[in-house]
Scaffold this active site. Structure first.
Site, PDB file in Angstrom:
ATOM      1  CB  SER A 245      -0.669  -6.168  -5.403  1.00  0.00           C
ATOM      2  OG  SER A 245       0.658  -6.648  -5.485  1.00  0.00           O
ATOM      3  CE  LYS A 246      -3.243  -8.907 -13.336  1.00  0.00           C
ATOM      4  NZ  LYS A 246      -3.765  -8.036 -14.377  1.00  0.00           N
ATOM      5  NE  ARG A 247       3.940  -5.039  -8.254  1.00  0.00           N
ATOM      6  CZ  ARG A 247       4.456  -4.490  -7.160  1.00  0.00           C
ATOM      7  NH1 ARG A 247       5.662  -4.801  -6.773  1.00  0.00           N
ATOM      8  NH2 ARG A 247       3.753  -3.633  -6.461  1.00  0.00           N
TER       9      ARG A 247
END
Ligand code: GLU
Length: 467
Positions: A245-247
């Protein structure tokens, strides 16, 4: 197979092209190409509030970059509303779908009550017509949604191309909303009408959609439409074992394009992530198409490995044409504030790329080397302290003096270096290290005579004389 193979990728333009979607696109594309079929690009833009033109542009750019050419599309769902309405009307007329006027509060209450009784929180079917059943009075001023009459019993089974046979009981799923109050269809309905109309034979997608597939199969059946085959690819995990994910780092194709990866490396790495052909780690587009027949797809999640991706990219950078690399490096240099005239990009920068590409795993890294030839250089402090000693300074001055008058060719420069070594009795590294630190900022560079020749007399002298 008698029918034409037709696959599609159906991204929602609510953000960039995610790596997971890019990989599914790649499989769908390679499968179609392998069987001489067709590949369709459909933009699923019915989430009007979150869909943007900017996302569409990014998705198209990423597809282009990866070389995933499509035979039809982009087809936009929002341009097909009339068609969805036609099919909705048909289902309602046939008693296979119905209007539901339940308010969100009412539905919440039903769900809570079911949960309290330990039941699955499914819709209770209060607006579903049935022979002899009295439906509630239609409330004033309420716009209805449309629900699909899901079969109440039985099972849905399909033989998944990736996961094998899957069976889900109809008791686990309810009468799904297929059109919202504004008349816009929901994903599970639009996707079926589209896959039917577009004669899609094989659907590859992420396994987050497995729970949607039974509904879709029931809708296909209600429409009397032929079923495509489904293949659900497992998610891609980050190196921490969590969903990518982006995080947890870059997840968009665009980020890798900007980060200095070559599209053929990305294609290779993405394809290999979740699929294999023997022990092959490096393969090109043609080989992928040759080998990819929808088998050997992994059932378990793949782990994103940035180090391996860098290694793959480095292999492709080594092989890449120097003129092409120069074009890519020039773009990266612009981001560093270094704009080059086209004559330099065409004649000089390719030589820099040729000299340094073996030691770079991205074009960003290559640009950092190239920057030393066009921008300012500040010697690495530790290396400067180690190599730019008081003893060596007179030798550097001697070298600078001799380089002032010699021919500016690799051979002439090499001769000058030899002469200086002979005069001073120094060993090659004792001279080469400080010169490298001064000229390119670091002691680790390719062959000194080549570096100096490429750097140009003016810059070399200025840098040698800077201490
Ligand atoms: N728009 C859906 C998504 O991006 C498409 C899923 C599918 O391929 O059916 O997840």
């Amino acid at each position: 197979m008698t029918n034409k193979i037709r696959t599609r990728i159906a991204p929602s333009p609510t953000g960039f092209l995610h790596l997971g979607t890019a990989r599914t696109a790649l499989y769908s594309w390679a499968f179609a190409r392998h069987f001489g079929g067709e590949f369709v690009l459909r933009i699923e833009d019915t989430d009007v509030a979150r869909s943007t033109q900017d996302s569409v542009d990014q998705i198209l750019q990423s597809m282009r970059w990866l070389g995933l050419d499509y035979d039809e599309g982009p087809i936009y769902q929002m341009q097909r509303l009339d068609r969805y309405k036609e099919v909705l009307d048909l289902l309602i007329a046939q008693g296979k779908a119905y209007y539901c006027y339940s308010s969100p509060e009412e539905l919440d209450a039903v769900r809570e009550a079911k949960k309290a009784r330990g039941e699955k929180a499914l819709y209770d079917g209060r607006w579903r017509p049935a022979p002899g059943k009295n439906l509630p009075a239609i409330p004033d001023g309420v716009k209805p949604v449309i629900r699909f009459c899901n079969p109440p019993d039985g099972e849905v089974t399909w033989d998944d191309l990736v996961k094998g046979p899957i069976t889900i009981s109809n008791r686990e799923i309810d009468d799904l909303i297929i059109a919202r109050t504004d008349g816009i269809p929901t994903y599970n309905f639009a996707v079926v009408v589209d896959d039917w109309d577009m004669r899609i034979s094989h659907v590859f997608r992420g396994d987050e959609h497995i729970n949607n597939t039974p509904w879709q199969i029931n809708i296909f059946n209600a429409l009397g439409a032929p079923l495509p085959q489904f293949g659900h690819c497992p998610v891609i995990l980050g190196d921490d074992g969590q969903k990518l994910s982006k995080r947890r780092g870059a997840v968009s194709v665009t980020a890798y394009e900007e980060g200095g990866y070559l599209p053929e490396a990305m294609l290779n790495y993405l394809a290999r992530l979740g699929w294999s052909h023997g022990d092959e780690e490096l393969f090109n587009r043609e080989q992928l198409v040759d080998w990819f027949d929808g088998t050997h797809l992994n059932k378990s999640p793949a782990q994103w490995d940035p180090v391996k991706l860098l290694w793959v990219n480095a292999q492709y950078i080594k092989q890449a044409d120097n003129m092409r690399l120069a074009g890519l490096v020039a773009q990266q240099l612009t981001k560093l504030g270094i704009g080059l005239e086209s004559s330099l990009v065409e004649s000089h920068l390719p030589q820099v790329c040729a000299l340094f590409k073996d030691r770079c795993d991205t074009t960003v890294a290559l640009a950092q080397w190239a920057a030393k030839f066009y921008g300012d250089v500040s010697p690495n402090a530790t290396e400067a302290a180690q190599h730019l000693t008081a003893e060596v300074r007179p030798t550097l001055a001697l070298l600078a003096g001799k380089l002032t008058g010699c021919d500016w060719t690799r051979a002439a420069i090499a001769t000058v270096i030899k002469e200086v070594l002979a005069t001073t009795g120094l060993k090659m590294p004792q001279l080469a290290m400080p010169v490298r630190v001064l000229v390119l900022g670091t002691a680790q560079t390719p062959s000194l005579d080549l570096v100096l020749e490429l750097c140009g007399r003016e810059k070399v002298l200025a840098r040698l004389n800077s201490i």
